[in-house]
Scaffold this motif. Structure first.
Motif, short mmCIF file in Angstrom:
data_model
loop_
_atom_site.label_atom_id
_atom_site.label_comp_id
_atom_site.label_asym_id
_atom_site.label_seq_id
_atom_site.Cartn_x
_atom_site.Cartn_y
_atom_site.Cartn_z
N ASN A 132 43.69 22.34 -21.51
CA ASN A 132 45.13 22.42 -21.82
C ASN A 132 45.99 22.17 -20.58
N TYR B 54 37.04 30.39 -22.89
CA TYR B 54 38.48 30.48 -22.66
C TYR B 54 38.87 29.69 -21.42
N ARG C 142 37.30 27.09 -20.09
CA ARG C 142 37.20 25.64 -20.38
C ARG C 142 38.41 25.16 -21.16
N GLN C 143 38.78 25.90 -22.19
CA GLN C 143 39.93 25.50 -23.00
C GLN C 143 41.21 25.51 -22.18
N THR C 144 41.34 26.49 -21.29
CA THR C 144 42.52 26.55 -20.44
C THR C 144 42.56 25.37 -19.47
#
Length: 191
Positions: free
Chosen positions: A94, A87, A89-91
């Motif tokens: 983004n 989560y 890393r994805q944040t």
């Protein structure tokens, strides 16, 4: 560009009260302690990820900090603690995209400087040269004019000109050469 980040300061372990411990056990999601350990263990790698996407250290640090803040705020939705890093890393990705979009939008909205305007004399001189070139082109033989227009104004290759006009490649070269020579003479002649 190497990114040098401060190592998060180790905080003394806090012993939760009996009531806090009971709330943490019953609450679903990632615990604050798990998030803190993730921060200590993966801060630098997340900073490196942001550095690959952004160009300055300050923005990278801001993005990583914001990612931790957002995941901390939504930690009750992270049902499986082992997915916390994913989560994060994805944040980071983004938030980096958003930062780049804001920069691009900011660049588009900046007022554009006025282009350098030619003086009236320069404009008049260019118009005279253009008129002289048009007169010189009209004075060429029809095939010479066709070859030069297709070759230099339509930006065609010699083979394309030959195909378009239905003549041989050698003829295109000959007409082009003679046409340029005639233009040179016409342009150098006094008007």
């Amino acid at each position: 560009m190497p990114v040098i980040a401060p190592m998060p300061a180790a905080q003394p372990a806090r012993i939760p009260s009996q009531r806090e411990g009971a709330d943490e056990v019953t609450a679903a999601g990632t615990s604050v302690d798990h998030l803190t350990e993730t921060y200590r263990a993966h801060y630098r790698s997340l900073l490196g990820l942001a550095a690959l996407l952004l160009d300055d250290t300050a923005s990278c640090e801001d993005v990583v900090q914001e990612a931790f803040i957002r995941v901390h705020s939504a930690r009750s939705r992270v049902r499986e603690p082992e997915k916390t890093l994913a989560y994060l890393r994805q944040t980071v990705v983004n938030l980096s995209r958003s930062a780049l979009r804001r920069r691009i939008l900011g660049l588009k909205l900046l007022s554009k400087p006025m282009p350098d305007m030619a003086s009236a004399e320069e404009g008049a001189y260019e118009q005279l040269e253009r008129d002289q070139l048009i007169r010189a082109m009209r004075g060429l033989q029809r095939r010479q004019r066709e070859v030069l227009v297709l070759r230099y104004f339509a930006d065609m290759t010699e083979a394309q000109v030959a195909d378009t006009l239905g003549i041989s490649l050698g003829s295109v070269k000959a007409y082009g050469s003679r046409g340029i020579a005639a233009l040179r003479v016409a342009m150098e002649a006094p008007a």
